[in-house]
Design an enzyme around this catalytic site. Structure first.
Site, PDB file in Angstrom:
ATOM      1  N   ASN A 101       0.879  -1.165   0.000  1.00 49.41           N
ATOM      2  CA  ASN A 101       0.000   0.000   0.000  1.00 49.41           C
ATOM      3  C   ASN A 101       0.920   1.220   0.000  1.00 49.41           C
ATOM      4  OD1 ASN A 101      -1.848   2.032   0.667  1.00 49.41           O
ATOM      5  ND2 ASN A 101      -1.804   1.523   2.840  1.00 49.41           N
ATOM      6  N   GLY A 102       0.784   2.082  -1.025  1.00 47.37           N
ATOM      7  CA  GLY A 102       1.642   3.261  -1.096  1.00 47.37           C
ATOM      8  C   GLY A 102       2.255   3.401  -2.481  1.00 47.37           C
ATOM      9  N   GLU A 487     -20.752  20.808   0.672  1.00 50.30           N
ATOM     10  CA  GLU A 487     -20.761  19.425   1.156  1.00 50.30           C
ATOM     11  C   GLU A 487     -21.946  18.649   0.562  1.00 50.30           C
ATOM     12  OE1 GLU A 487     -18.752  17.498   2.406  1.00 50.30           O
ATOM     13  OE2 GLU A 487     -19.892  15.928   3.380  1.00 50.30           O
TER      14      GLU A 487
END
Ligand code: G6P
Length: 614
Positions: A101-102, A487
């Site tokens: 992950n990354g 939002e």
């Protein structure tokens, strides 16, 4: 983004991995994969484009046995989402497999070097390059897996949480992290690894949060061993998980998003618990108590965040300027970090993040710290990277938020910011005692007012039905309701894929008004307050162009009701607290429209909940 999970112990790994991946799917769902080593020493890898459920279908009838395994759910960065680019990835010899992950930023130069040495690559991923490098070091320097991982990570630039399996050493798992989260669960005779605690909590409450640049070696029948990249041994700090299993399950709701919308009376109450004493007119916030002097003297507040959290910051801007009379700037973390911003030592920088892991927000925190500012965090996930990187701050205590579209985290963030703004106002002497007490009372009443708004669900569903087929929408608000308009628009576009824009109501005249016709729903927050008459005029401007008005109004409203096509009446509150209740019908509306359009509400396409890449 991307979810990783791993298991080593006596139990069958596959069911644990699949259940864990389903819990982590909010982190990405472009593809999923697992690898297990069976009792015969065979390494079996199964991976598939699509969701975890697609992987489960694909893996049916195959050899899924083994008491050691790793699993991954992907949000694609390098390489399109297909079977080949799915994790786990093999090393050159196929003896090692890895999940990641990354992003490894210097993967291209490492790849070139390895290619010259004869390595061949199957995928376009940076992950495959790293596992090839690890094996190259393992073979050429004759080191153990843990040391090879350490040496390889000393060569890479970027962010990672990785787990590596070696076919020739089935009793060991090696894991490491930098910039991406990783939790290790310690069972009686087994270990669990995951991107967050949700896959672990039903097996053990004892966990170790791995720190950046630490490498963990997990061996069957041995204690957990951690070393950092400089080869210093680290004593694991075992913490007790406080989350409960129920908080990460749907609990009878069709979707996590709906459950989380309905949790808001509780989550807002929890955000205020122990902090607000309305009867005594007192706000106490433990995490900022050491910074009160800074609050008193601050010349400026800079908010940094992304997504919905950025909208909470905008609400914060109105509140801090109104109550604490301090100038506020609201920054997208991704812009702030690369802009060489002017930051003074008497600035307070407040980073807001539900996950506490958003890469840009974390980088903004580090930048502000390096310039000497006081940096506070408002995070939901306890122990997250941003919470740890900041000088202080306040958790929102909303509980785990799993739906990708943020709902209860937003209201919890606004709650905490309201308390902070009032507290700062008190410290600075910029608010009268009577106004302060009045606002404390009003805050105390917010959870029950949210409950009242939730009772309007059927009415909101009907409004959703009437507007579900439009392909555009405009959201308008003024003052502190402008961020609510933003939002509302974000919620609709995220989960229903309807193009929606939020605008300050008066700005509509400078562009969006050209879009208005009888097809265009215009959602307006038109509650009572200083701007009410102005908003009514804006509504008239829309009606004059045959636009459809759906208005959120204060209970008992007559003027807007007379012209609007639909209204939702919410309970009266102080006009600065309106965002906390006006956003609820907009959340419900987006939810119902998305469900009616057949969209995947909890996992909208292309999005991920925790954005750990920049
Ligand atoms: C992603 C999520 C949003 C969230 C944003 C910021 O885009 O889908 O819901 O608002 O990241 O995340 P944070 O965890 O920093 O609040």
């Amino acid at each position: 983004m991307c979810g990783i999970v791993a298991y080593i112990g006596r139990k069958e790994a596959y069911p644990i991995l699949i259940k864990g991946l389903q819990r982590l799917e909010y982190r990405g769902y472009d593809s999923a994969g697992v690898a297990m080593i069976n009792s015969g020493g065979n390494l079996n890898v199964f991976k598939r484009k699509g969701k975890v459920s697609d992987l489960v279908e694909f893996a049916k009838g195959k050899d899924l046995s083994g008491t050691v395994g790793i699993g991954h759910t992907r949000w694609a960065t390098h390489g399109e989402p297909n079977d080949v680019n799915s994790h786990p990835h093999y090393s050159q010899s196929k003896n090692l497999v890895m999940i990641h992950n990354g992003i490894i930023e210097n993967y291209a130069s490492i790849k070139e070097g390895l290619k010259k040495r004869g390595n061949t690559f199957l995928s376009q991923t940076d992950t495959e390059v790293l596992i090839h490098l690890i094996e190259h070091i393992q073979q050429h320097e004759g080191t153990k897996l843990g040391q090879a991982v350490q040496a390889a990570l000393n060569q890479v630039i970027g962010a990672y949480a990785i787990v590596v399996l070696d076919k020739n050493d089935p009793d060991t798992i090696v894991a490491a992290k930098k910039g991406s989260p990783m939790v290790i669960g310690i069972g009686d005779d087994d270990f669990y690894i995951a991107s967050d605690a949700s896959p672990i909590v039903e097996y053990t409450k004892n966990v170790v949060y791995l720190d950046d640049e630490q490498v963990a070696v997990l061996r069957k029948g041995h204690e957990l061993m951690i070393r950092n990249l400089k080869d210093k041994e680290i004593t694991p700090y075992v913490q007790k998980l406080t989350i409960e299993l129920e908080s990460i399950e749907k609990g009878g709701y069709d979707h996590f998003m709906l459950k989380e919308i309905y949790e808001q009376p509780r989550s807002v109450r929890d955000s205020m618990r122990g902090r607000l004493k309305a009867n005594e007119g007192e706000i106490r916030m433990g995490g900022i108590i050491d910074h009160e002097k800074k609050f008193e003297k601050a010349k400026r507040i800079i908010f940094v965040a992304c997504g919905t959290s950025w909208h909470a910051c905008l609400v914060g801007e109105y509140l801090f300027e109104e109550f604490a009379r301090v100038p506020v700037e609201v920054e997208y973390a991704s812009e702030f970090r690369y802009r060489n911003p002017v930051i003074y030592q008497d600035d307070i920088v407040i980073a807001i993040s539900q996950s506490g892991e958003t890469a840009d927000t974390l980088a903004a925190v580090e930048l502000a710290k390096s310039k000497g500012a006081t940096v506070l965090g408002v995070c939901n996930v306890v122990g997250s990277s941003i919470a740890r990187a900041t000088h202080g701050g306040s958790y929102t205590h909303a509980g785990p938020e799993i739906g990708v579209a943020s709902t209860k985290a937003f209201t919890a963030q606004v709650t905490v910011l309201t308390l902070m703004a009032l507290h700062m106002a008190k410290v600075r002497g910029t608010i009268s005692e009577s106004r302060y007490r009045q606002l404390c009372y009003e805050m105390d009443a917010i959870p029950s007012k949210i409950e009242q708004v939730l009772q309007l669900n059927d009415q909101v569903r009907q409004i959703a039905f009437a507007n579900k087929d439009s392909s555009n929408a405009l959201y308008l608000g003024r003052g502190v309701s402008f961020p609510v308009a933003l939002e509302g628009a974000l919620k609709l576009k995220e989960i229903s894929y309807i193009h929606a824009e939020g605008y300050p109501a008066a700005e509509m005249k400078h562009g969006p008004i050209a879009l208005i016709d009888e097809e265009m729903p215009v959602y307006v927050i038109a509650t009572k307050g200083a701007n009410y008459e102005k908003v009514v005029s804006n509504i008239q401007e829309v009606k004059a162009r045959k636009g459809k008005i759906i208005a959120v109004v204060t209970s008992g409203d007559k003027e807007v009701k007379a012209v609007a096509d639909f209204t939702v009446e919410i309970p009266e509150t102080d006009e600065f607290l309106v965002p906390l209740i006006a956003v609820i019908p907009l959340q419900l509306l987006s939810y119902h429209i998305a469900v009616m359009r057949g969209c995947n509400v909890d996992q909208p396409r292309n999005l991920a909940k925790s954005v750990t890449v920049e």
